[in-house]
Design a protein around this motif. Structure first.
Motif, PDB file in Angstrom:
ATOM      1  N   VAL A  88       0.572  -1.412  -0.572  1.00 59.90           N
ATOM      2  CA  VAL A  88      -0.212  -0.126   0.026  1.00 59.90           C
ATOM      3  C   VAL A  88       0.768   1.732   0.032  1.00 59.90           C
ATOM      4  N   ARG A  89       2.143   1.822   0.723  1.00 58.55           N
ATOM      5  CA  ARG A  89       2.953   2.615   0.431  1.00 58.55           C
ATOM      6  C   ARG A  89       4.432   3.218  -0.748  1.00 58.55           C
ATOM      7  N   ASP A  90       3.351   1.794  -1.476  1.00 58.83           N
ATOM      8  CA  ASP A  90       3.959   1.725  -2.171  1.00 58.83           C
ATOM      9  C   ASP A  90       3.457   2.087  -4.027  1.00 58.83           C
ATOM     10  N   MET A  91       1.939   2.162  -3.740  1.00 61.03           N
ATOM     11  CA  MET A  91       1.342   2.593  -4.268  1.00 61.03           C
ATOM     12  C   MET A  91       0.881   3.903  -4.555  1.00 61.03           C
ATOM     13  N   SER A  92       0.600   4.428  -6.025  1.00 63.67           N
ATOM     14  CA  SER A  92       0.150   5.444  -6.506  1.00 63.67           C
ATOM     15  C   SER A  92      -0.386   6.613  -5.188  1.00 63.67           C
ATOM     16  N   GLN A  93      -0.594   7.542  -5.499  1.00 67.58           N
ATOM     17  CA  GLN A  93      -1.255   8.476  -4.787  1.00 67.58           C
ATOM     18  C   GLN A  93      -2.807   7.956  -4.539  1.00 67.58           C
ATOM     19  N   ARG A  94      -2.896   8.201  -6.474  1.00 70.82           N
ATOM     20  CA  ARG A  94      -4.985   8.173  -6.810  1.00 70.82           C
ATOM     21  C   ARG A  94      -4.608   6.594  -6.105  1.00 70.82           C
ATOM     22  N   ASP A  95      -3.956   5.586  -6.133  1.00 66.11           N
ATOM     23  CA  ASP A  95      -4.641   4.475  -5.215  1.00 66.11           C
ATOM     24  C   ASP A  95      -4.681   4.369  -3.904  1.00 66.11           C
ATOM     25  N   ARG A  96      -4.013   5.159  -3.278  1.00 63.25           N
ATOM     26  CA  ARG A  96      -3.890   5.365  -2.237  1.00 63.25           C
ATOM     27  C   ARG A  96      -5.393   5.584  -1.733  1.00 63.25           C
ATOM     28  N   GLN A  97      -6.072   6.498  -2.879  1.00 63.76           N
ATOM     29  CA  GLN A  97      -6.811   7.428  -2.315  1.00 63.76           C
ATOM     30  C   GLN A  97      -8.354   6.583  -2.198  1.00 63.76           C
ATOM     31  N   VAL A  98      -7.816   6.237  -3.717  1.00 62.21           N
ATOM     32  CA  VAL A  98      -9.100   5.523  -3.838  1.00 62.21           C
ATOM     33  C   VAL A  98      -8.973   4.350  -2.767  1.00 62.21           C
ATOM     34  N   LEU A  99      -8.105   3.779  -2.172  1.00 63.86           N
ATOM     35  CA  LEU A  99      -8.046   2.594  -0.852  1.00 63.86           C
ATOM     36  C   LEU A  99      -9.530   3.086   0.200  1.00 63.86           C
ATOM     37  N   VAL A 100      -8.439   4.674   0.484  1.00 65.37           N
ATOM     38  CA  VAL A 100      -8.925   5.207   1.420  1.00 65.37           C
ATOM     39  C   VAL A 100     -10.285   5.872   1.419  1.00 65.37           C
ATOM     40  N   ASP A 101     -10.980   5.941   0.152  1.00 68.73           N
ATOM     41  CA  ASP A 101     -12.185   6.433  -0.113  1.00 68.73           C
ATOM     42  C   ASP A 101     -13.237   5.244  -0.140  1.00 68.73           C
ATOM     43  N   SER A 102     -12.824   4.068  -0.412  1.00 65.22           N
ATOM     44  CA  SER A 102     -13.697   2.303   0.002  1.00 65.22           C
ATOM     45  C   SER A 102     -13.606   2.166   0.770  1.00 65.22           C
ATOM     46  N   PHE A 103     -12.592   1.844   1.170  1.00 67.69           N
ATOM     47  CA  PHE A 103     -12.285   1.093   2.369  1.00 67.69           C
ATOM     48  C   PHE A 103     -13.397   1.978   4.064  1.00 67.69           C
ATOM     49  N   VAL A 104     -12.320   3.341   4.056  1.00 69.16           N
ATOM     50  CA  VAL A 104     -12.350   4.165   4.921  1.00 69.16           C
ATOM     51  C   VAL A 104     -14.104   4.596   5.145  1.00 69.16           C
ATOM     52  N   ASN A 105     -13.904   5.922   4.024  1.00 71.71           N
ATOM     53  CA  ASN A 105     -15.172   6.683   3.812  1.00 71.71           C
ATOM     54  C   ASN A 105     -15.913   6.062   3.474  1.00 71.71           C
ATOM     55  N   GLU A 106     -15.911   4.799   3.052  1.00 72.12           N
ATOM     56  CA  GLU A 106     -17.004   4.068   2.392  1.00 72.12           C
ATOM     57  C   GLU A 106     -17.740   4.803   0.599  1.00 72.12           C
ATOM     58  N   LEU A 107     -17.614   5.141   0.931  1.00 79.11           N
ATOM     59  CA  LEU A 107     -17.630   6.037  -1.073  1.00 79.11           C
ATOM     60  C   LEU A 107     -18.641   4.803  -1.421  1.00 79.11           C
ATOM     61  N   ALA A 108     -19.079   4.645  -2.178  1.00 75.05           N
ATOM     62  CA  ALA A 108     -19.911   3.551  -2.967  1.00 75.05           C
ATOM     63  C   ALA A 108     -20.670   3.644  -4.472  1.00 75.05           C
ATOM     64  N   GLU A 109     -20.071   5.016  -5.237  1.00 79.98           N
ATOM     65  CA  GLU A 109     -21.235   5.323  -5.936  1.00 79.98           C
ATOM     66  C   GLU A 109     -20.182   5.037  -7.301  1.00 79.98           C
ATOM     67  N   PRO A 110     -21.105   4.084  -8.504  1.00 77.90           N
ATOM     68  CA  PRO A 110     -20.684   3.551  -9.333  1.00 77.90           C
ATOM     69  C   PRO A 110     -19.370   4.184 -10.230  1.00 77.90           C
ATOM     70  N   VAL A 111     -18.742   5.471 -10.233  1.00 81.27           N
ATOM     71  CA  VAL A 111     -17.594   5.882 -10.361  1.00 81.27           C
ATOM     72  C   VAL A 111     -16.066   5.599  -9.198  1.00 81.27           C
ATOM     73  N   HIS A 112     -16.701   5.284  -8.156  1.00 74.58           N
ATOM     74  CA  HIS A 112     -16.078   5.411  -6.889  1.00 74.58           C
ATOM     75  C   HIS A 112     -15.417   3.017  -6.804  1.00 74.58           C
ATOM     76  N   ARG A 113     -16.933   2.494  -7.133  1.00 77.01           N
ATOM     77  CA  ARG A 113     -16.622   0.897  -7.448  1.00 77.01           C
ATOM     78  C   ARG A 113     -15.738   0.540  -8.240  1.00 77.01           C
ATOM     79  N   LYS A 114     -16.080   1.449  -9.636  1.00 77.30           N
ATOM     80  CA  LYS A 114     -15.066   1.649 -10.601  1.00 77.30           C
ATOM     81  C   LYS A 114     -14.004   1.472 -10.600  1.00 77.30           C
TER      82      LYS A 114
END
Lengths: 182, 177
Positions: free
Chosen positions: B131-157
């Motif tokens: 996770v530390r080696d991931m790109s900044q964008r992917d890390r943000q997606v990780l946080v949005d998905s599992f911490v902020n629990e965003l679930a709109e279609p664009v986030h799911r993709k």
């Protein structure tokens, strides 16, 4: 994976087009506001067609940019002269072209306000060292803005206004060509 | 800062760009890119994210190019946007690290003292490293998905793409699913 330079340039070009689209949307808003004013003051069906055409032409000009884009703001500003003059005539003579006052005043007002607007466009064109594309695009948009305010949009009024704009605006064309700004 | 020879070229190209001249994109990009990348590398410590941040800054500049005023210096404008991008990056990163710590704390509190728990601990630290080696964008997606629990279609993709990249990377490093 790192992006290639070509990919990054493509993204930059897309961003520029997106910005120009945003800018173009302001022209659509301006055209809609003028259309709404004309409609609220009683200019019906034809207003919608002229307003839509104005929105499309102005938005396209801003999107494309350069001489066409530079013509939009002066065209809207100058176009307000025939627009407001014609709405004033409508307010003075009452609503509707079936009334004699409107019909007799409409054509001369169209021609006169067109002449004033065309003169102003010629003045601006010389001041900003415009090109032929600028003069043509601005004249067209001035005509559309003016036609929006015309309570008696008929062929004669529109032709009269077009002639009014074209005579003084056209007088700068030889000068532009002479200076190599064709 | 721009080399003196490029300054006039940049100013002229920026004016053309503001006017809507698409041919000026290449000139402005080629002059500003190295400058903005160097600046971002300085601000984010030479990380590989510097190029992404520089690109994001230039994209914002191009999208706002029509607002350019001739009395503004284009390179100063680009670096201001880049500084802003880097600041946001630092903010997001520190927020993400806090969230990672939270995620890390959870299984340890609950884990029973067994071999399975030890294996899970190892897997978890391996995952943290990835996770530390991931790109900044992917890390943000990780946080949005599992911490902020965003679930709109664009986030799911985005989540789907990020997880498949993470799986691929896991396989490359550890050789198994």
């Amino acid at each position: 994976m790192a992006k290639s330079e070509a990919q990054r340039l493509r993204e930059a070009r897309r961003a520029l087009s997106f910005g120009r689209l945003q800018l173009a949307s302001t022209a659509v808003v301006a055209a809609l506001v003028l259309m709404l004013v004309a409609w609220l003051l009683g200019n019906g069906g034809k207003t919608m067609w002229i307003g839509t055409l104005l929105a499309v032409v102005a938005a396209y000009s801003l999107f494309v940019g350069r001489a066409l884009g530079r013509a939009v703001l002066p065209a809207f500003a100058i176009g307000l002269i025939p627009f407001s003059a014609l709405l004033a005539i409508q307010a003075l003579t009452g609503n509707g072209c079936h009334m004699g006052g409107c019909a007799t005043l409409c054509l001369p007002t169209c021609v006169l306000s067109g002449l004033i607007a065309g003169g102003l466009l010629a003045f601006v064109s010389i001041r900003v060292r415009a090109t032929l594309a600028f003069v043509g695009a601005a004249a067209g948009m001035i005509w559309l803005v003016g036609a929006l305010g015309c309570p008696c949009v008929g062929v004669s009024s529109l032709v009269g206004m077009a002639a009014g704009i074209a005579v003084p605006a056209g007088s700068v064309i030889p000068r532009l060509l002479e200076e190599g700004r064709g | 800062m721009a080399e003196p020879f490029a300054r006039e070229e940049l100013d002229a190209a920026m004016l053309r760009l503001a006017d809507g001249d698409r041919t000026a994109v290449d000139v402005v990009y080629r002059i500003l890119w190295p400058m903005v990348v160097r600046y971002c590398q300085r601000l984010v410590g030479g990380s590989s994210d510097a190029e992404d941040l520089a690109q994001a800054a230039l994209i914002k500049l191009f999208a706002q190019a029509h607002n350019y005023e001739p009395d503004k210096r284009p390179e100063a404008w680009a670096l201001t946007i880049a500084a802003w991008e880097c600041r946001s990056y630092h903010r997001k990163r520190s927020r993400m690290e806090r969230n990672l710590e939270k995620m890390q704390a959870l299984p340890r509190e609950q884990a029973p003292d067994t071999a399975e728990a030890a294996w899970k601990g190892q897997a978890m630290s391996a995952l943290e490293q990835l996770v530390r080696d991931m790109s900044q964008r992917d890390r943000q997606v990780l946080v949005d998905s599992f911490v902020n629990e965003l679930a709109e279609p664009v986030h799911r993709k985005r989540k789907q793409r990020m997880l498949s990249r993470l799986r691929r990377r896991w396989k490359e490093v550890y050789g198994e699913e």
